[in-house]
Design a protein around this motif. Sequence first.
Motif: not given
Length: 217
Positions: A12-15, A24-29, A38-43
């Motif tokens: 659920t967290g990954l979703e 378009g939000h920034g995420v700090v996991a 394994t997700v790669k994203h500039e944000n």
Amino acid sequence: MKIAVLGATGPTGLEFVNEALDRGHGVVALVRNPEKITVKHENLKVLKVNILNEDDLTENFKQCDVVISCLGTPPSWLSLTPVTLYLDSMKVITSAMRKSGVKRVVCLSSMCSKSEPGNPVWVEWVLKPLALGKPLQNMAQMEDYLTSQCSDLDFTVVRPPGLVNGPSTGKQIDACESQFVAGAEWSMPRRDVAKFMLSCVVDSLWLKKIIAIGIPK
């Protein structure tokens, strides 16, 4: 908006991470095992933390506007071991929030976390005795802690039904202050749960509320 996500390596967290990034939000996991993402994203920023270490969370919450907790434990099939993660983690999260100046938190619980008249018989007499009793009991303790000890914070607790993998249904998501949504499906995709949780923070919905959600039949 920059969002701190706990439990980002869980399904659920990954979703939620993907939904927030798509919008378009920034995420700090903040995770124990960064290699699981394994997700790669500039944000997206992935940081290794001890989720029960207040200093770890405080330092990383400072750069965020809101905290999302998708932390969870698997069903405890006939286990005698108590479940404490939900309450233990929420105590650390809220203390770190106060120190970092963050006021908004949205977290996952479950339908029928508390035994109340009208709850489905199959939940009370089958699922709770066999597998979900201890996790749900600890979720209820977490809910009570938020309502009794965290009036200074803008919390929302979300109680979904059974969670399944797969794409969003695209349907309306019903919500009410109850143990479950009457007339709703008994399961819903995790992506729909993620969409609802994100809508709570974007639109400031359900402040200081504990709510059940569901997909209409």
